[in-house]
Design a protein around this motif. Structure first.
Motif, PDB file in Angstrom:
ATOM      1  N   GLY A  43       0.185  12.859   7.868  1.00  0.00           N
ATOM      2  CA  GLY A  43       1.344  12.039   8.337  1.00  0.00           C
ATOM      3  C   GLY A  43       1.933  11.388   6.988  1.00  0.00           C
ATOM      4  O   GLY A  43       3.225  11.372   7.006  1.00  0.00           O
ATOM      5  N   TYR A  44       1.219  11.052   5.911  1.00  0.00           N
ATOM      6  CA  TYR A  44       1.881  10.788   4.708  1.00  0.00           C
ATOM      7  C   TYR A  44       2.635  11.727   4.179  1.00  0.00           C
ATOM      8  O   TYR A  44       3.892  11.490   3.729  1.00  0.00           O
ATOM      9  CB  TYR A  44       0.902  10.226   3.724  1.00  0.00           C
ATOM     10  N   LEU A  45       2.259  13.035   4.178  1.00  0.00           N
ATOM     11  CA  LEU A  45       3.228  13.952   3.557  1.00  0.00           C
ATOM     12  C   LEU A  45       4.534  14.223   4.404  1.00  0.00           C
ATOM     13  O   LEU A  45       5.420  14.190   3.662  1.00  0.00           O
ATOM     14  CB  LEU A  45       2.369  15.348   3.761  1.00  0.00           C
ATOM     15  N   ILE A  47       7.154   8.854  -6.368  1.00  0.00           N
ATOM     16  CA  ILE A  47       6.006   9.344  -5.423  1.00  0.00           C
ATOM     17  C   ILE A  47       5.172   8.272  -4.948  1.00  0.00           C
ATOM     18  O   ILE A  47       4.793   8.135  -4.038  1.00  0.00           O
ATOM     19  CB  ILE A  47       5.228  10.617  -5.982  1.00  0.00           C
ATOM     20  N   ASP A  48       4.341   7.671  -6.062  1.00  0.00           N
ATOM     21  CA  ASP A  48       3.471   6.647  -5.605  1.00  0.00           C
ATOM     22  C   ASP A  48       4.108   5.322  -5.140  1.00  0.00           C
ATOM     23  O   ASP A  48       3.408   4.576  -4.057  1.00  0.00           O
ATOM     24  CB  ASP A  48       2.821   6.026  -7.176  1.00  0.00           C
ATOM     25  N   LYS A  49       5.385   4.894  -5.420  1.00  0.00           N
ATOM     26  CA  LYS A  49       6.129   3.676  -4.769  1.00  0.00           C
ATOM     27  C   LYS A  49       6.338   4.195  -3.326  1.00  0.00           C
ATOM     28  O   LYS A  49       5.899   3.346  -2.562  1.00  0.00           O
ATOM     29  CB  LYS A  49       7.496   3.643  -5.528  1.00  0.00           C
ATOM     30  N   HIS A  50       6.634   5.383  -3.158  1.00  0.00           N
ATOM     31  CA  HIS A  50       6.830   5.588  -1.697  1.00  0.00           C
ATOM     32  C   HIS A  50       5.621   5.610  -0.869  1.00  0.00           C
ATOM     33  O   HIS A  50       5.416   4.969   0.229  1.00  0.00           O
ATOM     34  CB  HIS A  50       7.652   6.890  -1.402  1.00  0.00           C
ATOM     35  N   LEU A  51       4.466   6.232  -1.343  1.00  0.00           N
ATOM     36  CA  LEU A  51       3.437   6.198  -0.671  1.00  0.00           C
ATOM     37  C   LEU A  51       2.663   5.173  -0.334  1.00  0.00           C
ATOM     38  O   LEU A  51       2.208   4.694   0.390  1.00  0.00           O
ATOM     39  CB  LEU A  51       2.311   7.193  -1.494  1.00  0.00           C
ATOM     40  N   ALA A  52       2.975   4.108  -1.441  1.00  0.00           N
ATOM     41  CA  ALA A  52       2.385   2.696  -1.261  1.00  0.00           C
ATOM     42  C   ALA A  52       3.026   1.985  -0.015  1.00  0.00           C
ATOM     43  O   ALA A  52       2.246   1.277   0.740  1.00  0.00           O
ATOM     44  CB  ALA A  52       2.737   2.020  -2.527  1.00  0.00           C
ATOM     45  N   PHE A  77      -3.599   1.735  -0.503  1.00  0.00           N
ATOM     46  CA  PHE A  77      -2.836   2.846  -1.569  1.00  0.00           C
ATOM     47  C   PHE A  77      -2.267   2.020  -2.455  1.00  0.00           C
ATOM     48  O   PHE A  77      -1.645   1.140  -2.590  1.00  0.00           O
ATOM     49  CB  PHE A  77      -2.147   3.990  -1.071  1.00  0.00           C
ATOM     50  N   GLU A  78      -2.581   2.476  -4.050  1.00  0.00           N
ATOM     51  CA  GLU A  78      -2.192   1.900  -5.187  1.00  0.00           C
ATOM     52  C   GLU A  78      -1.434   3.162  -5.676  1.00  0.00           C
ATOM     53  O   GLU A  78      -0.227   3.036  -6.330  1.00  0.00           O
ATOM     54  CB  GLU A  78      -2.968   1.407  -6.075  1.00  0.00           C
ATOM     55  N   THR A  79      -2.025   4.155  -6.114  1.00  0.00           N
ATOM     56  CA  THR A  79      -1.521   5.309  -6.891  1.00  0.00           C
ATOM     57  C   THR A  79      -2.107   6.569  -6.388  1.00  0.00           C
ATOM     58  O   THR A  79      -3.414   6.518  -6.159  1.00  0.00           O
ATOM     59  CB  THR A  79      -1.767   5.029  -8.338  1.00  0.00           C
ATOM     60  N   LEU A  80      -1.751   7.533  -6.833  1.00  0.00           N
ATOM     61  CA  LEU A  80      -2.258   8.851  -6.738  1.00  0.00           C
ATOM     62  C   LEU A  80      -3.161   9.104  -7.800  1.00  0.00           C
ATOM     63  O   LEU A  80      -2.803   8.361  -8.871  1.00  0.00           O
ATOM     64  CB  LEU A  80      -1.441  10.090  -6.749  1.00  0.00           C
TER      65      LEU A  80
END
Length: 98
Positions: free
Chosen positions: A15-17, A74-79, A87-90
């Motif tokens: 889902g996140y992908l 990437i991290d900002k959008h996944l957060a 979630f904070e960071t990969l």
């Protein structure tokens, strides 16, 4: 060119992908399905894979000076997408010359 890989364990990896790729598709050409996605971005190439419980993102960065910025995008959008999971960071690997 350098490459770096980030991992995130989650049962919602697919889902996140898909959310990430759909979001990027508003501005750039992205190819994706339930288990993989790829795009050429301003910093280089982005590829993602989703397993049953793990999201893996690999970046090929053309200019090493863009490493932190690329990871941050990437991290900002996944957060945003994974905020309910805290979630904070990969978990990013050290960059390697590609």
């Amino acid at each position: 060119m350098i490459t770096t890989t980030g991992h995130y364990t989650s049962p919602r990896a697919s889902g996140y992908l898909q959310q990430l790729c759909k979001h990027f598709a508003h501005k750039i050409a992205v190819e994706f399905d339930e288990v993989s996605g790829k795009a050429e971005m301003g910093f280089g190439r982005f590829e993602a894979k989703a397993g049953p419980d793990r999201l893996t993102v690999q970046l090929w960065i053309t200019d090493p000076a863009l490493l932190d910025q690329a990871r941050h995008v990437i991290d900002k959008h996944l957060a945003i997408f994974a905020h309910r999971e805290g979630f904070e960071t990969l978990d990013w690997t050290a960059p390697v010359a590609a």
